[in-house]
Design an enzyme around this catalytic site. Structure first.
Site, short mmCIF file in Angstrom:
data_model
loop_
_atom_site.label_atom_id
_atom_site.label_comp_id
_atom_site.label_asym_id
_atom_site.label_seq_id
_atom_site.Cartn_x
_atom_site.Cartn_y
_atom_site.Cartn_z
N PRO A 72 0.82 -1.22 0.00
CA PRO A 72 0.00 0.00 0.00
C PRO A 72 0.85 1.27 0.00
O PRO A 72 1.84 1.37 0.73
CB PRO A 72 -0.81 -0.13 1.29
CG PRO A 72 -0.92 -1.60 1.49
CD PRO A 72 0.40 -2.15 1.04
N CYS A 73 0.43 2.22 -0.83
CA CYS A 73 1.25 3.40 -1.08
C CYS A 73 0.67 4.70 -0.55
O CYS A 73 1.33 5.72 -0.60
CB CYS A 73 1.47 3.54 -2.58
SG CYS A 73 -0.06 3.81 -3.50
N GLN A 74 -0.56 4.67 -0.04
CA GLN A 74 -1.23 5.92 0.31
C GLN A 74 -0.42 6.79 1.25
O GLN A 74 -0.43 8.02 1.14
CB GLN A 74 -2.61 5.62 0.94
CG GLN A 74 -3.57 4.94 0.01
CD GLN A 74 -3.52 3.42 0.14
OE1 GLN A 74 -2.49 2.83 0.47
NE2 GLN A 74 -4.64 2.77 -0.15
N PHE A 76 2.74 7.09 1.42
CA PHE A 76 3.92 7.65 0.74
C PHE A 76 3.52 8.59 -0.40
O PHE A 76 4.35 9.35 -0.90
CB PHE A 76 4.79 6.54 0.14
CG PHE A 76 5.50 5.71 1.15
CD1 PHE A 76 6.35 6.28 2.09
CD2 PHE A 76 5.34 4.34 1.17
CE1 PHE A 76 7.02 5.51 3.02
CE2 PHE A 76 6.01 3.55 2.09
CZ PHE A 76 6.85 4.14 3.02
N SER A 77 2.29 8.53 -0.82
CA SER A 77 1.83 9.31 -1.97
C SER A 77 1.86 10.81 -1.68
O SER A 77 1.58 11.25 -0.56
CB SER A 77 0.40 8.90 -2.33
OG SER A 77 -0.12 9.73 -3.32
#
Length: 179
Positions: A72-74, A76-77
């Site tokens: 999951p990247c949220q 780091f976005s």
């Protein structure tokens, strides 16, 4: 070849390796979204769902040759709140690190947003790289790639590849864009 795909979604890594001509004899995948699981099973009828990533180290599967994860990247976005590894979702990469430690695949591939390279997440990136390096025996390489030259979208992503050092020759990166 045995492929283990974590945070699998609908099977992007599996499809990529299939399209690249890799002979995948068995795919195992970990995903929690019921719609993504159903889609994965539709696309890969013989794939075996092994449950949530939090239980990956107890999965009874053979040694995977390749382990992939687009954690999951949220957090780091650049569109998110910037919580980084302190965030609930991005911290799930710790399970992927544990899976690499537990299964010791020949190759592992991590994909994430370019935000992980931002200055505010530098310490998080270094801790992720250190965790993989501390496992020992892997050659680590990474590159920021714009997916527009191989996917129908214009998105920059970091790809980290770890290969068992005693079995690898040459380099994976840099990869140049196709004209």
């Amino acid at each position: 070849m045995i492929l283990l795909e974590l945070f699998s979604g609908i099977g992007g890594f599996s499809k990529g390796f299939e399209k690249a001509g890799y002979p995948i004899e068995q795919t195992y995948f970990s995903e929690i979204d019921k719609h993504a699981i159903a889609n994965f099973k539709y696309n890969f009828p013989h794939a075996r769902h092994i449950g949530p990533v939090e239980k990956i180290a107890t999965a009874d599967i053979p040694h995977p040759d390749i382990l992939t994860f687009g954690s999951p990247c949220q957090d780091f976005s650049d569109l998110g709140k910037g919580a980084g590894m302190a965030g609930r979702r991005s911290s799930l990469i710790s399970y992927a690190i544990e899976a690499v430690r537990h299964f010791r695949p020949d190759v592992f591939v991590w994909e994430n947003v370019k935000g992980v390279l931002f200055a505010k997440h530098r310490a998080d990136l270094f801790s992720i790289l250190k965790a993989f390096a501390d496992i020992g025996g892997y050659r680590l390489e990474w590159q920021l790639l714009n997916t527009s030259w191989f996917l129908p979208q214009n998105r920059e992503r970091i790809y980290l590849v770890g290969r068992l050092a005693e079995r690898c020759a040459g380099s994976v990166f840099p990869i140049g864009e196709v004209d």
